[in-house]
Design a protein around this motif. Structure first.
Motif, PDB file in Angstrom:
ATOM      1  N   SER A  57       0.845  -1.184   0.000  1.00 40.29           N
ATOM      2  CA  SER A  57       0.000   0.000   0.000  1.00 40.29           C
ATOM      3  C   SER A  57       0.888   1.243   0.000  1.00 40.29           C
ATOM      4  N   ILE A  59       2.322   4.533   1.399  1.00 40.13           N
ATOM      5  CA  ILE A  59       2.455   5.032   2.761  1.00 40.13           C
ATOM      6  C   ILE A  59       2.156   6.522   2.821  1.00 40.13           C
ATOM      7  N   TRP A  69       3.295   2.824  11.577  1.00 43.24           N
ATOM      8  CA  TRP A  69       3.258   2.384  10.183  1.00 43.24           C
ATOM      9  C   TRP A  69       4.060   1.097  10.062  1.00 43.24           C
ATOM     10  N   LEU A 316      -2.183  -5.575   8.645  1.00 43.78           N
ATOM     11  CA  LEU A 316      -2.028  -4.429   7.774  1.00 43.78           C
ATOM     12  C   LEU A 316      -1.342  -4.807   6.467  1.00 43.78           C
ATOM     13  N   LYS A 317      -1.605  -4.027   5.435  1.00 47.50           N
ATOM     14  CA  LYS A 317      -0.763  -4.072   4.254  1.00 47.50           C
ATOM     15  C   LYS A 317       0.532  -3.312   4.568  1.00 47.50           C
ATOM     16  N   ASP A 320       0.557   0.532   5.427  1.00 45.17           N
ATOM     17  CA  ASP A 320      -0.603   1.010   6.178  1.00 45.17           C
ATOM     18  C   ASP A 320      -0.228   1.292   7.630  1.00 45.17           C
ATOM     19  N   SER A 321      -1.140   1.930   8.347  1.00 44.79           N
ATOM     20  CA  SER A 321      -0.826   2.366   9.706  1.00 44.79           C
ATOM     21  C   SER A 321      -2.019   2.203  10.625  1.00 44.79           C
ATOM     22  N   LEU A 331      -8.218   2.070  12.982  1.00 48.74           N
ATOM     23  CA  LEU A 331      -7.453   1.866  11.761  1.00 48.74           C
ATOM     24  C   LEU A 331      -7.842   2.918  10.733  1.00 48.74           C
ATOM     25  N   LYS A 332      -6.831   3.520  10.145  1.00 48.43           N
ATOM     26  CA  LYS A 332      -7.084   4.523   9.088  1.00 48.43           C
ATOM     27  C   LYS A 332      -6.114   4.315   7.942  1.00 48.43           C
TER      28      LYS A 332
END
Length: 332
Positions: A57, A59, A69, A316-317, A320-321, A331-332
């Motif tokens: 993904s 960043i 992250w 997560l990918k 992602d963070s 999660l966002k």
């Protein structure tokens, strides 16, 4: 500024010429050779290209607030109390003494060292090549010459030799405060070496990071587990840290269990530790980049997802963070 808390530690894990686990184990050369001879790593379903497309993904480090992250493998970028922290930074293409042979990276890091924000602290869990990478450390101390590097006992001299200026080494349960964040080295069940003659000469650990420890109602606690096999003594971490707001827990490099179970947890044990340590939320790490054991790259998240139920254990990918919140992570 940093100040180490030189508390008197339980030194039962100390040996005359190195370190051991509270629940000792040894890796027999015959077992290691048997595993190497029998290895047959399967590709992820759909092949490597599909895996990369599914799990990478873009960043965005501009997101505000305290946050983690996932950069890849055990490397995470943490923003906590306006400080930038890296865990086990590995940005090289191979985890090996040399870059022309050894386990090859299947997925790229989510960010390059040149594009990182101003790093304040690096924490190292142990000396294995997939956690302590010479090339990455060299690039980091060149770009950030005054950064503080935290290591377990036995690694300070190596980091100073590599050119680091500020290195603090701690035993299990010792703490140090760096720029308002308290870092505590915590036990793990693992081992260390970088060659044939330094086995267990340096310690291994996890790291607990806390803000505002003098204000319990506003303290945020992040736990980076490092590498560990399961052992009951890890429950002692919950005695000292009553609530872990966000844990970074390894889920990969567990197969075959007859060989890996003493040194790496599997997804089921990752969930067991999540429960036993009263984690409010977690991110799965130590998977998806290097084929260090026999399971396919996509098996750890599949197993974890099938077992985790309603736990806030996030897969997560890369890139992602997750926000670091007390009790309720978003999660966002």
């Amino acid at each position: 500024m940093s100040k180490a808390n030189k508390i008197i530690c339980d030194q039962s894990h100390h040996k005359k010429k190195g370190f051991d686990n509270t629940e000792p184990f040894s890796i027999k050369l015959t077992d290691a050779l048997r595993w190497r001879l029998q290895r047959k790593v399967l590709p992820p379903q759909g092949g490597y290209q599909a895996f990369i497309q599914n799990w990478l993904s873009s960043i965005d480090i501009s997101l505000s607030g305290d946050r983690v992250w996932w950069i890849g493998h055990s490397t995470t970028l943490i923003k906590l109390n306006e400080q930038w922290i890296l865990t086990d930074p590995v940005f090289s293409n191979r985890v090996s003494p040399v870059q022309f042979i050894g386990p090859k990276r299947r997925t790229k890091p989510a960010i390059t060292i040149d594009n990182l924000p101003p790093i304040n602290v690096v924490v190292i869990s142990h000396s294995h090549y997939d956690h302590l990478d010479f090339n990455s450390i060299q690039q980091l101390i060149t770009r950030y010459p005054q950064l503080t590097i935290l290591v377990p006992l036995g690694l300070k001299s190596k980091l100073l030799k590599w050119g680091a200026k500020q290195v603090i080494e701690l035993d299990w349960w010792q703490s140090t405060n760096v720029n308002g964040i308290t870092f505590t080295a915590t036990p793990a069940k693992h081992w260390s070496n970088r060659g044939a003659f330094d086995v267990n000469k340096a310690l291994w650990c996890g790291w607990v990071m806390q803000t505002d420890i003098d204000k319990p109602l506003s303290t945020k606690t992040v736990y980076f587990m490092g590498d560990t096999g399961y052992c009951a003594s890890l429950k002692k971490i919950a005695d000292k840290f009553k609530q872990i707001d966000l844990a970074l827990i390894p889920i990969g490099a567990y197969a075959p269990r007859w060989f890996m179970q003493s040194q790496h947890i599997d997804p089921q044990q990752a969930l067991q530790l999540y429960d036993e340590l009263n984690c409010q939320s977690a991110i799965a790490i130590h998977w998806g980049a290097f084929e260090l054991a026999d399971e396919p790259l996509d098996e750890p998240p599949t197993l974890l997802n099938s077992l985790k139920g309603d736990r806030s254990f996030h897969i997560l990918k890369i890139g992602d963070s997750l926000a670091i919140n007390q009790l309720n992570n978003e999660l966002k």
